[in-house]
Design an enzyme around this catalytic site. Sequence first.
Site, mmCIF file in Angstrom:
data_model
loop_
_atom_site.group_PDB
_atom_site.id
_atom_site.type_symbol
_atom_site.label_atom_id
_atom_site.label_comp_id
_atom_site.label_asym_id
_atom_site.label_seq_id
_atom_site.Cartn_x
_atom_site.Cartn_y
_atom_site.Cartn_z
ATOM 1 N N GLN A 195 -4.679 -1.487 9.614
ATOM 2 C CA GLN A 195 -4.611 -2.802 8.973
ATOM 3 C C GLN A 195 -5.206 -3.867 9.900
ATOM 4 O O GLN A 195 -4.886 -3.920 11.083
ATOM 5 C CB GLN A 195 -3.146 -3.132 8.633
ATOM 6 N N LYS B 19 0.841 -1.210 0.000
ATOM 7 C CA LYS B 19 0.000 0.000 0.000
ATOM 8 C C LYS B 19 0.872 1.255 0.000
ATOM 9 O O LYS B 19 0.623 2.202 -0.742
ATOM 10 C CB LYS B 19 -0.933 -0.013 1.225
ATOM 11 N N ASP C 170 -11.011 3.092 4.091
ATOM 12 C CA ASP C 170 -11.335 1.664 4.011
ATOM 13 C C ASP C 170 -12.852 1.451 3.881
ATOM 14 O O ASP C 170 -13.302 0.360 3.535
ATOM 15 C CB ASP C 170 -10.862 0.950 5.285
HETATM 16 N N1 GUN Z 1 -7.017 -6.755 6.096
HETATM 17 C C1 GUN Z 1 -7.385 -7.485 5.022
HETATM 18 N N2 GUN Z 1 -7.983 -6.702 4.096
HETATM 19 C C2 GUN Z 1 -7.975 -5.445 4.597
HETATM 20 C C3 GUN Z 1 -8.442 -4.205 4.098
HETATM 21 O O1 GUN Z 1 -9.006 -4.071 3.008
HETATM 22 N N3 GUN Z 1 -8.250 -3.138 4.910
HETATM 23 C C4 GUN Z 1 -7.648 -3.245 6.121
HETATM 24 N N4 GUN Z 1 -7.519 -2.143 6.853
HETATM 25 N N5 GUN Z 1 -7.217 -4.384 6.610
HETATM 26 C C5 GUN Z 1 -7.374 -5.483 5.843
#
Ligand code: GUN
Length: 282
Positions: free
Chosen positions: A95, A51, A118
């Site tokens: 996350q 990311k 998100d």
């Molecule tokens: N863990 C797995 N997928 C995601 C996501 O799309 N966003 C976040 N913040 N954590 C994740």
Amino acid sequence: MVLLDGKALSAKIKEELKEKNQFLKNKGIQSSLAVILVGDDMASQAYVNSKAKACEECGIKSLVYHLNKNTTQNELLALIHTLNHDDSVHGILVQLPLPSHICKDLVLESIISSKDVDGFHPINVGYLNLGLESGFLPCTPLGVMRLLKAYEIKLEGKDAVVIGASNIVGRPMATMLLNAGASVSICHIKTKDLKLYTQRADLIVVAAGSVNLLGKDGVKEGAIVIDVGINRLENGKIVGDVNFEEVSQKASYITPVPGGVGPMTIAMLLENTLKSAKNRLH
Ligand code: GUN
């Protein structure tokens, strides 16, 4: 059979986002995304790194807060509070998963909804469920929708099945498909007879985290198959939830793993971050 190439589409989207980012920069806005990772989960670290890298590629500033696994809930909430009030930060992402001593729901709710790139905050979930476009949409299902749109796949009247009922993928995916005019069934771990649903589906989105969950006997000829799964086999190979060899022989469109939904998720995160930064113009 047509391969839905998320890698190529996401590269194209990222080029467009680079230009949008430059436009904002020229207006005096340096877009920025704060990513918080708690603990040492290897997969999470890899996701956070990709990311951050994608942000840099588009000129978006990324701030990675890598917190110790013993970080208290209050310490995490304090950091989010600070970022909520920092005008130079446009997106905040925590996350998942979080260590078990931290309440995920409380943390996600503490992120101000206007920076919740998100799309996990109850306010943004509410906008989605009302069919309103004003909030942020979760990146993975949004990426799937964008991929379907790019290949001009019409959803109105389609019989769609979503396998998986998570807040991150399954539920918002089902809602987006419903909002687009599909008739949607949501299957999950308690579903008695999965094939009963999938065998008659025009479109199947699999987000269950289970290798070979969908084989050729589970799909009808010409079905559209989207594989959200990311599973690492013992030999290190990354595969989805769909038996690609088998299902690609019957599907009209199918996503590969890797190179399908994964890169689209990241592109949508960048897009949401720029949407938030752009909101500063108004
Ligand atoms: N863990 C797995 N997928 C995601 C996501 O799309 N966003 C976040 N913040 N954590 C994740």
